[in-house]
Design a protein around this motif. Sequence first.
Motif, PDB file in Angstrom:
ATOM      1  N   ASP A   1      45.990  19.008 -17.706  1.00 54.99           N
ATOM      2  CA  ASP A   1      44.976  20.133 -17.720  1.00 54.99           C
ATOM      3  C   ASP A   1      44.699  21.075 -17.310  1.00 54.99           C
ATOM      4  OD1 ASP A   1      43.800  17.278 -18.521  1.00 54.99           O
ATOM      5  OD2 ASP A   1      42.706  17.230 -16.217  1.00 54.99           O
ATOM      6  N   LEU A   2      45.375  21.611 -16.372  1.00 54.41           N
ATOM      7  CA  LEU A   2      45.544  23.094 -16.618  1.00 54.41           C
ATOM      8  C   LEU A   2      46.327  23.881 -16.725  1.00 54.41           C
ATOM      9  CD1 LEU A   2      44.675  25.124 -13.829  1.00 54.41           C
ATOM     10  CD2 LEU A   2      46.623  24.627 -12.652  1.00 54.41           C
TER      11      LEU A   2
ATOM     12  N   SER B   1      38.128  15.465  -7.584  1.00 53.96           N
ATOM     13  CA  SER B   1      38.640  16.377  -8.645  1.00 53.96           C
ATOM     14  C   SER B   1      38.576  15.559  -9.826  1.00 53.96           C
ATOM     15  CB  SER B   1      40.080  17.027  -8.293  1.00 53.96           C
ATOM     16  OG  SER B   1      40.729  17.408  -9.353  1.00 53.96           O
ATOM     17  N   ASP B   2      38.411  15.744 -10.956  1.00 56.54           N
ATOM     18  CA  ASP B   2      38.405  15.220 -12.650  1.00 56.54           C
ATOM     19  C   ASP B   2      39.835  16.773 -12.708  1.00 56.54           C
ATOM     20  OD1 ASP B   2      37.288  17.275 -13.342  1.00 56.54           O
ATOM     21  OD2 ASP B   2      35.489  16.788 -14.085  1.00 56.54           O
ATOM     22  N   LEU B   3      40.282  17.141 -12.071  1.00 55.80           N
ATOM     23  CA  LEU B   3      41.665  18.012 -12.911  1.00 55.80           C
ATOM     24  C   LEU B   3      43.110  17.318 -12.674  1.00 55.80           C
ATOM     25  CD1 LEU B   3      41.248  20.830 -14.932  1.00 55.80           C
ATOM     26  CD2 LEU B   3      41.930  22.030 -12.261  1.00 55.80           C
TER      27      LEU B   3
ATOM     28  N   ILE C   1      44.682  23.971 -20.213  1.00 50.84           N
ATOM     29  CA  ILE C   1      43.315  25.045 -20.149  1.00 50.84           C
ATOM     30  C   ILE C   1      44.102  26.654 -19.769  1.00 50.84           C
ATOM     31  CG2 ILE C   1      41.502  25.586 -19.092  1.00 50.84           C
ATOM     32  CD1 ILE C   1      40.666  22.548 -18.485  1.00 50.84           C
TER      33      ILE C   1
ATOM     34  N   THR D   1      36.024  22.222 -11.639  1.00 50.59           N
ATOM     35  CA  THR D   1      35.793  21.003 -12.296  1.00 50.59           C
ATOM     36  C   THR D   1      36.360  21.342 -13.886  1.00 50.59           C
ATOM     37  OG1 THR D   1      33.579  20.960 -13.925  1.00 50.59           O
ATOM     38  CG2 THR D   1      33.383  19.671 -12.395  1.00 50.59           C
ATOM     39  N   LYS D   2      36.175  19.947 -14.314  1.00 56.10           N
ATOM     40  CA  LYS D   2      37.825  20.739 -15.635  1.00 56.10           C
ATOM     41  C   LYS D   2      37.265  21.017 -17.033  1.00 56.10           C
ATOM     42  CE  LYS D   2      39.187  16.989 -18.283  1.00 56.10           C
ATOM     43  NZ  LYS D   2      39.551  15.303 -18.579  1.00 56.10           N
TER      44      LYS D   2
ATOM     45  N   GLU E   1      37.151  24.438 -18.220  1.00 57.39           N
ATOM     46  CA  GLU E   1      38.062  25.035 -19.995  1.00 57.39           C
ATOM     47  C   GLU E   1      36.476  25.908 -20.289  1.00 57.39           C
ATOM     48  OE1 GLU E   1      38.434  20.737 -21.334  1.00 57.39           O
ATOM     49  OE2 GLU E   1      36.634  20.989 -21.149  1.00 57.39           O
TER      50      GLU E   1
END
Length: 341
Positions: free
Chosen positions: A192-193, A186-188, A196, A152-153, A157
Amino acid sequence: MLSFENDYSRVAHPAVLDAVVRANEHLYSGYGSDELTAQAKDKIREACDCPDADVWFLVGGTQTNQVVIDTITPAYAGVVTVTSGHPNVHEAGAIEFSGHKVLTLPHHNGKMDANELDEFCKTFYADGNYEHMVFPGCVYVSQSTEYGTIYTKAELEALAKVAHQYDMPLFVDGARLGYALTATGSDLTLPDLARIADVFYIGGTKVGALFGEAVVFTKHNTPKHFLTQIKQHGALLAKGFVLGAQFDALFTDDLYFNIARNANIAADRIREALKSKGYQLTFEAPTNQIFVTLDQPTIDRLAQHVKLGFTEKADDTHTVMRICTSWATTDEEVNQLIELL
């Protein structure tokens, strides 16, 4: 004979092949210095919502992992990954060959736990003799993991926070990134990637390309003379424009994500059929890799009609087998497999 053995047994998506054919009508400069490669890099930066990202194209996953880990990890340090991590299991010692020990943590359905990473580093630096030991120098995870699970995000993180606390970059192997980002639940996202991770790669080999991976450095942190170091590792392609043409096609009109989603839809259908027929899923995973524990008679029966991938022995009479869909898996192939189960 059906094949659900892997996700790279088809040559390439037709749009990628067409792009290579069109590129053949022109002359380009070498080693990725051409306009087609520059165009592909711009499209990836846009998709990552990271205009300052530094993008490089390499030829395959093992080369990418070795080059990135070797160039971001100090000479006196190793790479921290989980026991099931690709550098520890399926890289034929490529990371150690480049001079970096692989330091392992337990995996949880393929994933690394941020608290365990923190404890590992605390224990290392609490040892009065740590100057005589292999330092933890970078953190490697894969998205999706070797078992088809996804971070997950929040989990990524948390890993990045711990890694940075101990002055380590977070490297995310994205050999199957398209399947991870388009998986149900998926919440990514790709932006986002990019925010992070310190460096990650977008896998093409397993998601519609002939071959090739796109490495993305996101924090003005590209190793010095990176092109020279790629070549030193034997991973620099003279015809770099062939990689540029492929990724330019994959990142036109969301092709990369659309074809990855096809694999997940196919895998979801197979998972539901396995459950309804009473099979034991080894891992609950939402991507294109399905792991199922089978007895030998069932393996022998299926082997007459379909190729599956061996993963590991579960016990004396059962084996964990992998069913792997791809961007090219058709409804007809899924129907045929379900009939055989």
